[in-house]
Structure formats: C-alpha cells, structure tokens
Design an enzyme around this catalytic site. Sequence first.
Site, PDB file in Angstrom:
ATOM      1  N   ARG A  50       0.713  -1.148  -0.009  1.00 34.99           N
ATOM      2  CA  ARG A  50      -0.028  -0.138   0.013  1.00 34.99           C
ATOM      3  C   ARG A  50       0.780   1.341   0.044  1.00 34.99           C
ATOM      4  O   ARG A  50       0.567   2.141  -0.703  1.00 34.99           O
ATOM      5  CB  ARG A  50      -0.909   0.033   1.302  1.00 34.99           C
ATOM      6  CG  ARG A  50      -2.090  -0.684   1.257  1.00 34.99           C
ATOM      7  CD  ARG A  50      -2.525  -1.105   2.470  1.00 34.99           C
ATOM      8  NE  ARG A  50      -1.609  -2.270   2.850  1.00 34.99           N
ATOM      9  CZ  ARG A  50      -1.663  -3.591   2.410  1.00 34.99           C
ATOM     10  NH1 ARG A  50      -2.694  -4.127   1.836  1.00 34.99           N
ATOM     11  NH2 ARG A  50      -0.746  -4.401   2.507  1.00 34.99           N
ATOM     12  N   THR A  51       1.817   1.157   0.949  1.00 38.71           N
ATOM     13  CA  THR A  51       2.415   2.570   1.197  1.00 38.71           C
ATOM     14  C   THR A  51       3.361   3.096  -0.251  1.00 38.71           C
ATOM     15  O   THR A  51       3.110   4.008  -0.615  1.00 38.71           O
ATOM     16  CB  THR A  51       3.295   2.501   2.222  1.00 38.71           C
ATOM     17  OG1 THR A  51       2.819   1.974   3.384  1.00 38.71           O
ATOM     18  CG2 THR A  51       3.805   4.077   2.786  1.00 38.71           C
ATOM     19  N   LYS A  80      26.254  -3.115  -0.169  1.00 38.54           N
ATOM     20  CA  LYS A  80      27.936  -2.976  -0.282  1.00 38.54           C
ATOM     21  C   LYS A  80      28.445  -2.267   0.889  1.00 38.54           C
ATOM     22  O   LYS A  80      29.454  -1.922   1.009  1.00 38.54           O
ATOM     23  CB  LYS A  80      28.244  -2.208  -1.558  1.00 38.54           C
ATOM     24  CG  LYS A  80      27.682  -2.746  -2.961  1.00 38.54           C
ATOM     25  CD  LYS A  80      28.138  -1.838  -3.986  1.00 38.54           C
ATOM     26  CE  LYS A  80      27.443  -1.930  -5.050  1.00 38.54           C
ATOM     27  NZ  LYS A  80      27.476  -0.626  -5.927  1.00 38.54           N
ATOM     28  N   ARG A 101      11.097   4.186   3.545  1.00 33.87           N
ATOM     29  CA  ARG A 101      10.637   3.143   4.536  1.00 33.87           C
ATOM     30  C   ARG A 101      12.027   2.288   4.950  1.00 33.87           C
ATOM     31  O   ARG A 101      12.794   1.896   3.958  1.00 33.87           O
ATOM     32  CB  ARG A 101       9.613   1.928   4.074  1.00 33.87           C
ATOM     33  CG  ARG A 101       9.497   0.804   5.022  1.00 33.87           C
ATOM     34  CD  ARG A 101       8.479   0.042   4.672  1.00 33.87           C
ATOM     35  NE  ARG A 101       7.015   0.716   4.901  1.00 33.87           N
ATOM     36  CZ  ARG A 101       6.133   0.235   4.789  1.00 33.87           C
ATOM     37  NH1 ARG A 101       5.767  -1.025   4.443  1.00 33.87           N
ATOM     38  NH2 ARG A 101       4.848   0.720   4.921  1.00 33.87           N
ATOM     39  N   HIS A 129       4.652   5.685  11.503  1.00 32.71           N
ATOM     40  CA  HIS A 129       4.154   5.248  10.328  1.00 32.71           C
ATOM     41  C   HIS A 129       3.014   6.501  10.131  1.00 32.71           C
ATOM     42  O   HIS A 129       1.920   6.437   9.922  1.00 32.71           O
ATOM     43  CB  HIS A 129       3.545   4.290  10.112  1.00 32.71           C
ATOM     44  CG  HIS A 129       3.126   3.686   8.553  1.00 32.71           C
ATOM     45  ND1 HIS A 129       3.471   4.634   7.434  1.00 32.71           N
ATOM     46  CD2 HIS A 129       3.103   2.561   8.126  1.00 32.71           C
ATOM     47  CE1 HIS A 129       3.102   3.926   6.521  1.00 32.71           C
ATOM     48  NE2 HIS A 129       2.673   2.568   6.711  1.00 32.71           N
TER      49      HIS A 129
HETATM   50  N1   CP Z   1      -0.430  -0.146   5.818  1.00 37.36           N
HETATM   51  C1   CP Z   1       0.770  -0.334   5.198  1.00 37.36           C
HETATM   52  O1   CP Z   1       1.787   0.348   5.690  1.00 37.36           O
HETATM   53  O2   CP Z   1       0.940  -1.366   4.493  1.00 37.36           O
HETATM   54  P1   CP Z   1       2.074  -1.792   3.496  1.00 37.36           P
HETATM   55  O3   CP Z   1       3.067  -2.384   4.465  1.00 37.36           O
HETATM   56  O4   CP Z   1       1.783  -2.603   2.452  1.00 37.36           O
HETATM   57  O5   CP Z   1       2.932  -0.594   3.081  1.00 37.36           O
END
Ligand code: CP
Length: 307
Positions: A50-51, A80, A101, A129
């Site tokens: 999703r993100t 590396k 991320r 998040h």
């Molecule tokens: N909710 C969420 O962060 O989903 P993903 O890990 O698929 O990005």
Amino acid sequence: MKHLISTEQFTNTGQLEQIFKLTDHYQKIGVSETLKNKIIACIFYEPSTRTRLSFETAALRLGAQVISTENAAQFSSAAKGETLEDTIKVISSYADAIVLRHFEKGASKRASLVSSVPIINAGDGAGEHPTQALLDIYTILKELGRLNDLKIALVGDLLNGRTIHSLINLLSLYDSNTLYLISPRELRLSDIYLKYLKSKKIKFIETADLSSALQHIDVLYMTRVQKERIESIKEYEKVKNAYSLNNQDVKKMKQGSIIMHPLPRVNEISPDIDNDKRATYFRQAKNGLYVRMAILDLFLNKEKYDH
Ligand code: CP
C-alpha cells in the site's frame, strides 16, 4: 515543517484539517499537474504494497515522476555497506522529495538530518508510520463524521505496531475519546506511550479481552502481530493468533461502528466479514492514495501553503 517524521509534529487539529481539506480536493479531482517537473524518490528497505504503490500513484496523479527501489537493502549500495546517510545525501541531489521506509526505528530522523529535500517517513521499524495515521483519522472522520467523543479499540501488537504509535499521537489531539488498549501481555503498549496518554489526560483501558469491549466501541482498529520484530519464532507462535475477528464477534458490535486495519492482515480478520458494511479496511486503504496526494502537495509546495 520541512520533513514528515512523526505525528508528534502535529500539535493542533487545524494542521490536520488542512490535510483533510486538501485530501477531499484530490479525491474530487483525481488528477492534477501540481507536481509537474518534480521527481519523487520512493526508497523502501522493507516490503510494502500500500504505502509504496499509493505514494507512487499519488506522485503520478500529481504530474510528478518517480524513481524507486522496492528492496533497497538488497538492490541499493546499502548491500555493499553504504550508510543510510550517504545514500540519502546522494538521492536528495537527484529528487525533490524522498519517501523512506526502513527497518530501523529513527532511520527517517537520521535521513532528515542530512537531506536537502523533504523526507517523508513511510515506516521506520517499530517507530512510526505517520502517513498511515493521517489516512486512519481521515477515514474515521469520513465514516463517522467526528474525531472526538469516540470509543476506539486498538487491538493486537501495540508494542511493535508503528501505525498504533502514530495514531495515538493524533487521537490525543481530540477531546473526550476513550482508548481500549487490547493486547496480549507480551505486546502491551510501551510505558513511554502510556505515560504520554496520561500526560495528555486521555482516558484509556488496558485489557486482553476483546470480546467484552466489542459492544461498547465505535472504532475497532485491528493490527497484525509484527513477526519481523519479534525475537524468536517461539515467542511469535505464542501470540500470533491472539485475536481473530469472526462473524460472531461482529454481531456483538454496534451497527454504526467501523472495523479498520492498516493491512496487510494475516489472521486478524476473517474474509467472511469483508462484505459487512462496518468493514472499512479497503476504503481506508483507498483513502491513503488521496491523503498521500495531499501530503506530497503540502511538502513540495510549501510556499503555497505556509502563511
Ligand atoms: N499499511 C501499510 O503500511 O501497508 P504496506 O506495508 O503494504 O505498505
């Protein structure tokens, strides 16, 4: 606000209303040229559906272009031995914003200290998040019409769930909410957040009993046990099926309540529930696209929005 690292950066509901208004706008118009000639880098050291894909879609719908790595740990020069700082310094000389991320708590903060362009935290280990929490509260508002005077159950891995940590900060900005913190003992919310809730005078009830809470709540926010953050498979096996919502459970809930999940789900919600009108999780994921369009616009066009 140059970077989006933590929901602690939001200190009043007016800042959130600005995001909701812009989100409504993008939901209505769908596409725009507001980020034409901009480049967004999506750098993901951990898996995501999703993100990453909603950020990339958001960028494309705003007329930007995207550079991306979905497995930076393996396919960037991190493999590396390059430091995160060096990687970010270089990418910030290519792109106009970096959506990051990473598996380490605090990674986005570290990146922000060396980046010349906005860093958007797309999940930093068991830390936060923030864009997920923004889409979560936007969803609650759209579904229930308010963000105050609600009974909200946060269920599952409250210790490691970064969406929970970011959401708690935002819910604390609204009056008269009661949080039901429902988890196995091993996955209780950490003392830092419990102290934070007390300092903000937010009412909360800690329990392991989901069943007794169901009849009272307006929002049921289920989460996955974060296998990747639990030390041993033995420990994971003990808690992995702690909560598994089924049709019988949903019958106990109020008609006007909603069931949310940041997704991905494993066993927390039976697919049998998906057609119940209270099952909100796929609408929630869709809202993420428009919230992220709003965030990219706000952080890349700061001069337009800063007063
Ligand atoms: N909710 C969420 O962060 O989903 P993903 O890990 O698929 O990005």
